[in-house]
Design a protein around this motif. Structure first.
Motif, PDB file in Angstrom:
ATOM      1  N   ALA A 270      28.526 -26.776  23.536  1.00 16.13           N
ATOM      2  CA  ALA A 270      27.087 -26.558  23.370  1.00 16.13           C
ATOM      3  C   ALA A 270      26.419 -27.632  22.529  1.00 16.13           C
ATOM      4  O   ALA A 270      25.254 -27.983  22.768  1.00 16.13           O
ATOM      5  N   ASP A 271      27.138 -28.187  21.536  1.00 17.75           N
ATOM      6  CA  ASP A 271      26.492 -29.174  20.663  1.00 17.75           C
ATOM      7  C   ASP A 271      26.225 -30.505  21.358  1.00 17.75           C
ATOM      8  O   ASP A 271      25.522 -31.361  20.812  1.00 17.75           O
ATOM      9  N   SER A 272      26.758 -30.677  22.571  1.00 17.60           N
ATOM     10  CA  SER A 272      26.462 -31.899  23.318  1.00 17.60           C
ATOM     11  C   SER A 272      25.154 -31.802  24.091  1.00 17.60           C
ATOM     12  O   SER A 272      24.659 -32.817  24.597  1.00 17.60           O
ATOM     13  N   ALA A 273      24.582 -30.604  24.181  1.00 18.25           N
ATOM     14  CA  ALA A 273      23.393 -30.416  25.019  1.00 18.25           C
ATOM     15  C   ALA A 273      22.099 -30.969  24.411  1.00 18.25           C
ATOM     16  O   ALA A 273      21.302 -31.585  25.127  1.00 18.25           O
ATOM     17  N   PRO A 274      21.808 -30.772  23.111  1.00 19.30           N
ATOM     18  CA  PRO A 274      20.520 -31.252  22.586  1.00 19.30           C
ATOM     19  C   PRO A 274      20.256 -32.734  22.797  1.00 19.30           C
ATOM     20  O   PRO A 274      19.137 -33.095  23.214  1.00 19.30           O
ATOM     21  N   PRO A 275      21.215 -33.646  22.552  1.00 18.10           N
ATOM     22  CA  PRO A 275      20.893 -35.056  22.803  1.00 18.10           C
ATOM     23  C   PRO A 275      20.664 -35.367  24.274  1.00 18.10           C
ATOM     24  O   PRO A 275      19.847 -36.235  24.594  1.00 18.10           O
ATOM     25  N   VAL A 276      21.350 -34.652  25.162  1.00 21.49           N
ATOM     26  CA  VAL A 276      21.105 -34.867  26.597  1.00 21.49           C
ATOM     27  C   VAL A 276      19.711 -34.364  26.962  1.00 21.49           C
ATOM     28  O   VAL A 276      18.969 -35.024  27.703  1.00 21.49           O
ATOM     29  N   ALA A 277      19.341 -33.205  26.428  1.00 16.47           N
ATOM     30  CA  ALA A 277      18.007 -32.668  26.699  1.00 16.47           C
ATOM     31  C   ALA A 277      16.922 -33.615  26.210  1.00 16.47           C
ATOM     32  O   ALA A 277      15.903 -33.822  26.885  1.00 16.47           O
ATOM     33  N   GLU A 278      17.137 -34.211  25.054  1.00 16.80           N
ATOM     34  CA  GLU A 278      16.151 -35.148  24.517  1.00 16.80           C
ATOM     35  C   GLU A 278      16.060 -36.401  25.378  1.00 16.80           C
ATOM     36  O   GLU A 278      14.966 -36.918  25.641  1.00 16.80           O
ATOM     37  N   ARG A 279      17.201 -36.886  25.837  1.00 12.58           N
ATOM     38  CA  ARG A 279      17.175 -38.080  26.698  1.00 12.58           C
ATOM     39  C   ARG A 279      16.532 -37.764  28.035  1.00 12.58           C
ATOM     40  O   ARG A 279      15.782 -38.586  28.570  1.00 12.58           O
ATOM     41  N   LEU A 280      16.804 -36.581  28.559  1.00 15.61           N
ATOM     42  CA  LEU A 280      16.144 -36.179  29.810  1.00 15.61           C
ATOM     43  C   LEU A 280      14.631 -36.162  29.625  1.00 15.61           C
ATOM     44  O   LEU A 280      13.890 -36.747  30.425  1.00 15.61           O
ATOM     45  N   ALA A 281      14.159 -35.490  28.576  1.00 19.13           N
ATOM     46  CA  ALA A 281      12.711 -35.382  28.366  1.00 19.13           C
ATOM     47  C   ALA A 281      12.080 -36.747  28.138  1.00 19.13           C
ATOM     48  O   ALA A 281      11.018 -37.061  28.694  1.00 19.13           O
ATOM     49  N   ALA A 282      12.729 -37.582  27.326  1.00 22.67           N
ATOM     50  CA  ALA A 282      12.146 -38.887  26.991  1.00 22.67           C
ATOM     51  C   ALA A 282      12.077 -39.800  28.204  1.00 22.67           C
ATOM     52  O   ALA A 282      11.051 -40.471  28.439  1.00 22.67           O
ATOM     53  N   THR A 283      13.144 -39.864  28.984  1.00 18.87           N
ATOM     54  CA  THR A 283      13.145 -40.767  30.138  1.00 18.87           C
ATOM     55  C   THR A 283      12.212 -40.269  31.235  1.00 18.87           C
ATOM     56  O   THR A 283      11.536 -41.074  31.889  1.00 18.87           O
ATOM     57  N   LEU A 284      12.162 -38.957  31.447  1.00 12.29           N
ATOM     58  CA  LEU A 284      11.258 -38.442  32.473  1.00 12.29           C
ATOM     59  C   LEU A 284       9.804 -38.609  32.045  1.00 12.29           C
ATOM     60  O   LEU A 284       8.952 -38.990  32.851  1.00 12.29           O
ATOM     61  N   ARG A 285       9.505 -38.350  30.786  1.00 14.39           N
ATOM     62  CA  ARG A 285       8.132 -38.544  30.298  1.00 14.39           C
ATOM     63  C   ARG A 285       7.710 -40.008  30.453  1.00 14.39           C
ATOM     64  O   ARG A 285       6.586 -40.303  30.879  1.00 14.39           O
ATOM     65  N   ALA A 286       8.625 -40.935  30.141  1.00 14.91           N
ATOM     66  CA  ALA A 286       8.311 -42.357  30.308  1.00 14.91           C
ATOM     67  C   ALA A 286       8.112 -42.713  31.771  1.00 14.91           C
ATOM     68  O   ALA A 286       7.212 -43.491  32.123  1.00 14.91           O
ATOM     69  N   ALA A 287       8.935 -42.123  32.641  1.00 20.91           N
ATOM     70  CA  ALA A 287       8.807 -42.412  34.071  1.00 20.91           C
ATOM     71  C   ALA A 287       7.486 -41.898  34.620  1.00 20.91           C
ATOM     72  O   ALA A 287       6.813 -42.578  35.417  1.00 20.91           O
ATOM     73  N   LEU A 288       7.070 -40.712  34.198  1.00 18.26           N
ATOM     74  CA  LEU A 288       5.810 -40.158  34.689  1.00 18.26           C
ATOM     75  C   LEU A 288       4.615 -40.932  34.130  1.00 18.26           C
ATOM     76  O   LEU A 288       3.626 -41.154  34.841  1.00 18.26           O
ATOM     77  N   ALA A 289       4.700 -41.352  32.869  1.00 14.87           N
ATOM     78  CA  ALA A 289       3.621 -42.162  32.306  1.00 14.87           C
ATOM     79  C   ALA A 289       3.502 -43.489  33.049  1.00 14.87           C
ATOM     80  O   ALA A 289       2.384 -43.962  33.331  1.00 14.87           O
ATOM     81  N   ARG A 290       4.629 -44.098  33.353  1.00 10.24           N
ATOM     82  CA  ARG A 290       4.615 -45.354  34.105  1.00 10.24           C
ATOM     83  C   ARG A 290       4.016 -45.145  35.501  1.00 10.24           C
ATOM     84  O   ARG A 290       3.266 -45.994  36.009  1.00 10.24           O
ATOM     85  N   THR A 291       4.324 -44.020  36.105  1.00 10.41           N
ATOM     86  CA  THR A 291       3.793 -43.709  37.434  1.00 10.41           C
ATOM     87  C   THR A 291       2.272 -43.664  37.408  1.00 10.41           C
ATOM     88  O   THR A 291       1.596 -44.200  38.298  1.00 10.41           O
ATOM     89  N   ILE A 292       1.729 -43.006  36.389  1.00 14.19           N
ATOM     90  CA  ILE A 292       0.273 -42.949  36.271  1.00 14.19           C
ATOM     91  C   ILE A 292      -0.320 -44.337  36.114  1.00 14.19           C
ATOM     92  O   ILE A 292      -1.293 -44.704  36.788  1.00 14.19           O
ATOM     93  N   ALA A 293       0.280 -45.134  35.221  1.00 16.99           N
ATOM     94  CA  ALA A 293      -0.245 -46.474  34.978  1.00 16.99           C
ATOM     95  C   ALA A 293      -0.184 -47.351  36.223  1.00 16.99           C
ATOM     96  O   ALA A 293      -1.091 -48.164  36.474  1.00 16.99           O
ATOM     97  N   ALA A 294       0.845 -47.179  37.019  1.00 14.92           N
ATOM     98  CA  ALA A 294       1.033 -48.034  38.197  1.00 14.92           C
ATOM     99  C   ALA A 294       0.157 -47.624  39.374  1.00 14.92           C
ATOM    100  O   ALA A 294      -0.222 -48.483  40.197  1.00 14.92           O
ATOM    101  N   LEU A 295      -0.172 -46.338  39.471  1.00 14.29           N
ATOM    102  CA  LEU A 295      -0.850 -45.857  40.691  1.00 14.29           C
ATOM    103  C   LEU A 295      -2.305 -45.477  40.482  1.00 14.29           C
ATOM    104  O   LEU A 295      -3.052 -45.369  41.453  1.00 14.29           O
ATOM    105  N   ALA A 296      -2.764 -45.246  39.271  1.00 15.04           N
ATOM    106  CA  ALA A 296      -4.140 -44.788  39.061  1.00 15.04           C
ATOM    107  C   ALA A 296      -5.144 -45.896  39.354  1.00 15.04           C
ATOM    108  O   ALA A 296      -4.867 -47.077  39.170  1.00 15.04           O
TER     109      ALA A 296
END
Length: 322
Positions: free
Chosen positions: A296-322
């Motif tokens: 279980a203690d391995s999950a928080p850093p993976v969750a944080e990396r998931l959220a950070a990389t996906l948030r960055a990907a979605l922000a980049r998507t907006i910047a590229a397509l808007a």
């Protein structure tokens, strides 16, 4: 129901209405690579459209992974279709008792009595409450939800259990399809298995899908192909926007609809999130998921990396397509 739906646009990808061939973007691809570099099995997909065209980035988008509660979106969708058909209601009371009580139920797990179907569906999506999930599944029936999955063309790689409690029972070694009952399922949380434990992905009871399947679902559901009435789509959006994963993965002040899921079981971890972001004229359907061996203690850093990389990907998507 099928009269309302368009054929799957396999060549065009999961975003409803997208027809142009997608472009690539270096920053978006880098966000996917950063997430895909996690240990274990990962899968990712973003398919987006906007005024400047279409972008797509993918990693193992057709690989089956354990997605857990991400599949609860299909229960919500099937329930709303049954409301449209006049066979179910959002106001009908559903029993809350030991007959349906399940592990990981932060909203309804300690209550006894009744709750409206609307309350159960909200708890199922907003807090991933498994008692609420099994209340809904007991009323609508898993075969009805599987029929919706099949109508979407996703039955080959998206698998829903009969209930979360039956899935936990099966994972703990009970004969496939057996419901051990609440008292014995509680003991599972203390490690008291009934037989050889099964892996979370197994032939009997599991919650498996692919990035492509879940992006296809959200593209079609939010694109207006699943529900006959605007009020049903509005309710699907309302409840889907409450999922606690959405503010974690979407850029600030951007609307997202979807559902996350996770599990910690017998040395196996899984985390996933799927949905669609809408930022003005930009619409991006997404899936990020990871399965790996660990405690279980391995999950928080993976969750944080998931959220950070996906948030960055979605922000980049907006910047590229808007």
């Amino acid at each position: 129901m099928q009269r309302r739906r368009l054929p799957l646009l396999l060549a065009a990808g999961p975003v409803a209405g997208a027809v142009a061939q997608p472009a690539t973007d270096a920053a978006l691809d880098e966000a996917v690579r950063r997430f895909a570099g996690l240990p274990g099995d990962t899968a990712a997909l973003i398919d987006a459209t906007g005024p400047k065209g279409r972008l797509r980035a993918a990693h193992r988008e057709t690989a089956p992974v354990f997605v857990g509660s991400c599949l609860k979106t299909f229960i919500l969708g099937a329930w709303l279709q049954e409301v449209e058909a006049g066979r179910l209601s959002l106001d009908e009371p559903l029993p809350v008792n030991d007959e349906v009580r399940s592990l990981v139920s932060p909203v309804l797990g300690g209550l006894t009595g009744t709750a409206s179907a609307r309350t159960a569906l909200e708890a199922m999506i907003s807090h991933s409450d498994n008692t609420a999930t099994d209340m809904a599944l007991r009323r609508i029936g898993a075969p009805r939800v599987r029929r919706l999955i099949a109508e979407m063309g996703l039955a080959g790689s998206t698998r829903l259990p009969d209930s979360t409690r039956i899935m936990f029972s099966t994972l703990a070694g009970a004969p496939p399809g057996t419901d051990l009952g609440w008292a014995r399922v509680q003991a599972l949380a203390e490690g008291q298995a009934t037989g050889p434990m099964l892996p979370v992905i197994n032939p009997h009871e599991t919650m498996v899908s692919t990035a492509q399947d879940l992006c296809t679902w959200y593209g079609r559901a939010l694109g207006g192909e699943v529900f006959a009435q605007p009020s049903s789509l509005a309710e699907f959006k309302r409840i889907s926007s409450w999922a606690d994963a959405m503010p974690r993965v979407a850029p600030a002040d951007i609307m997202a609809y979807g559902k996350g899921g996770s599990i910690d079981w017998n040395g196996t971890q899984a985390i996933a999130v799927a949905g669609q972001m809408i930022a003005g004229p930009v619409r991006a359907t997404f899936f990020w998921g990871a399965n790996w061996p660990g405690e279980a203690d391995s999950a928080p850093p993976v969750a944080e990396r998931l959220a950070a990389t996906l948030r960055a990907a979605l922000a980049r998507t907006i910047a590229a397509l808007a």
